[in-house]
Design a protein around this motif. Sequence first.
Motif, PDB file in Angstrom:
ATOM      1  N   ARG B 210       0.790  -1.314   0.039  1.00 14.85           N
ATOM      2  CA  ARG B 210       0.041   0.035  -0.073  1.00 14.85           C
ATOM      3  C   ARG B 210       0.872   1.272  -0.082  1.00 14.85           C
ATOM      4  N   ALA B 211       1.996   1.355   0.680  1.00 19.12           N
ATOM      5  CA  ALA B 211       2.711   2.718   0.776  1.00 19.12           C
ATOM      6  C   ALA B 211       3.573   2.905  -0.289  1.00 19.12           C
ATOM      7  N   MET B 214       0.963   4.210  -3.002  1.00 17.74           N
ATOM      8  CA  MET B 214       0.852   5.476  -3.049  1.00 17.74           C
ATOM      9  C   MET B 214       1.814   6.087  -3.465  1.00 17.74           C
ATOM     10  N   LYS B 215       3.141   5.876  -3.356  1.00 17.02           N
ATOM     11  CA  LYS B 215       4.397   6.717  -3.458  1.00 17.02           C
ATOM     12  C   LYS B 215       4.113   6.603  -5.229  1.00 17.02           C
ATOM     13  N   VAL B 216       4.016   5.291  -5.627  1.00 15.64           N
ATOM     14  CA  VAL B 216       4.328   5.259  -7.334  1.00 15.64           C
ATOM     15  C   VAL B 216       3.294   5.957  -7.806  1.00 15.64           C
ATOM     16  N   GLU B 218       1.780   8.852  -6.650  1.00 13.32           N
ATOM     17  CA  GLU B 218       1.924  10.231  -6.485  1.00 13.32           C
ATOM     18  C   GLU B 218       3.056  10.603  -7.570  1.00 13.32           C
ATOM     19  N   GLY B 240      -3.535   2.383  -1.680  1.00 10.88           N
ATOM     20  CA  GLY B 240      -2.477   3.478  -1.776  1.00 10.88           C
ATOM     21  C   GLY B 240      -2.734   4.520  -2.729  1.00 10.88           C
TER      22      GLY B 240
END
Lengths: 312, 315
Positions: B210-211, B214-216, B218, B240
């Motif tokens: 999940r983290a 989210m990063k990818v 973004e 995410g």
Amino acid sequence: MSNGRIGKLAVISRMGPLLGLILLGIALTLLSDRFLTINNLLNVTRQVSINAIISVGMTLVILTGGIDLSVGSIIALAGSITAGLLVSGQSILPAILTGMVVGGVLGLMNGLLITRAGIPPFIATLGTMTVARGLTLVYTDGRPITGMEEGFRFLGGGYISGIPVPVIVMVFIFVSAYIMLKKTRLGRYIYAIGGNEEAARLSGINTKKILLSVYILAGLLAGFSGIIMASRLNSAQPTAGVGFELDAIAAVVLGGTSLSGGVGTIGGTLIGALIIGILDNGLNLLNVSSFYQQIAKGLVILLAVFLDKKRK
Amino acid sequence: MFKILNKKSFLVIFLLIAFGISLLLTGCATKQEPAPTPTPTPMKTVVGLSISTLNNPFFVDLRDGAKAAADANGMDLIVMDAQDDASKQLANIENLIQQKVSIIIVNPVDSKAIVPAIEAANKANIPIITVDRGAAGGQIVSAIASDNIAGGKMAGQLIIDKLGGKGKVVEIEGVPGSSAANDRGKGFNDAIKTVAGISVVAKQPADFDRAKGMKVMENILQANPEINAVFAHNDEMALGALEAIKSAKRTGVIVVGFDATADAVKAVNDGTLTATVAQKPKDMGKIAIETAKKVIAKESVATTIPVALELVVKK
């Protein structure tokens, strides 16, 4: 050799990681018109903040000549406990403080295992890493925890005058750590222990107490980043933080800190964390295929450390 | 002082080891004793279940489904967690063989690494059923799995329909090279390829996390001013990505996940997640137990049993 020459070499050596960061930035600016925008730079620094905060603790630990493998698991446990307390109706501040205390206690456990039981840091923190991951799974029953109150999102997802909160927290922690290392006795003792633990002990430094403080700090910081991560994701994941210890170690080493201890700066670690974060960001922006991304990351870390070695 | 301490601790360690060995010996001795008389009383059927990891809600559900079905059928279920470690799974299965269970249900950590364990069970004449992931060798009575390619296609078709055949789509991939990522990606791309108006503008891995999802996302949002839909290879990454889209204040982006975890179904009902493809881990566990029961009763079973997938959309 004149003093001037030594000074110059030292400056170049310290500038190495920064030069790498700037070169990476220039390359990505040329390759993607989306890289050098205020929006993306804020995005990257926010993404970097979690690894960077853990890396502060990791820098202190590595400066003493130790290592802390347990930070990734502490992230998961602290995040889960804070989230669990919030879901059960606890208010925000006590929940966050409890999560941080959990991180601190695990750090204390590392410190005691190392200083009192004489277990090498690698093994002691490996044990803590496994225990903490297990505790997380027991506490969460293997499932993510969600449904925290809306106010909790501010810590990870909020902004203060346009700047993401985690970035502000990160800057505050870096400045504090910088002052601590440069200006306080604790800071100087940390370097002394890393340089030569026996000599430090013989010169009257209570090395056990210093090491204990360092591992507690590393645990507290890891716990805090776990809480920030739970806030950012609006959920706590039992699998959170797997492999984060490696990213943190990579950031510290990229930043020019010696794995054998005694040499390194906190500013270098910030640069190291930024290099890793910007590399991830750039590979995504450029839509590089998944199979090549890992090769690129590995090569950059090897190259950076190789150049650093050569300079020295 | 140090010498005395060392002697003391040496003594303690020696005693501990001696104690451990004596325990082991007595344990072995009792095991070696032949059963007094072969008891004719009908024994409860014991089923072994070796799971890749319980560090994932999906497999926890699978276990729960199997447990419920085993209880309903009056069977004992021994569950072993391999913690995503193929060597640990081999040891787990060896232990199940030692316990002489009637049948072993395996959810392999890795389809190739599991083969020696399956061959060991074959040698002991214990039938093997695989769930979710398959095995690359050995004798398998039945392989129970959901059709990931079909699931990827369902997700792709939903996005095509929702976008009216025109738009820019992002694919967030699972662990590179994993069979779930390969199959879900293939099904999705097979569906998308048939429509000229839809283009995949970014295709990036986030390792089912999940983290990372989210990063990818973004980063992808930074690179692409216009995105109409996202397909993530699992719900964790989809949720995410959803957080990333929310904080970038983009609206009207269709997000489709995979697995129908509790979190994702809730997000679908809240209207934030467009859809998720439900594998049915509980059904998988239940079907595995029912199949095991048939195998023990010497009834014939199909070599592959597909478990139905379904799209979960807001009711």
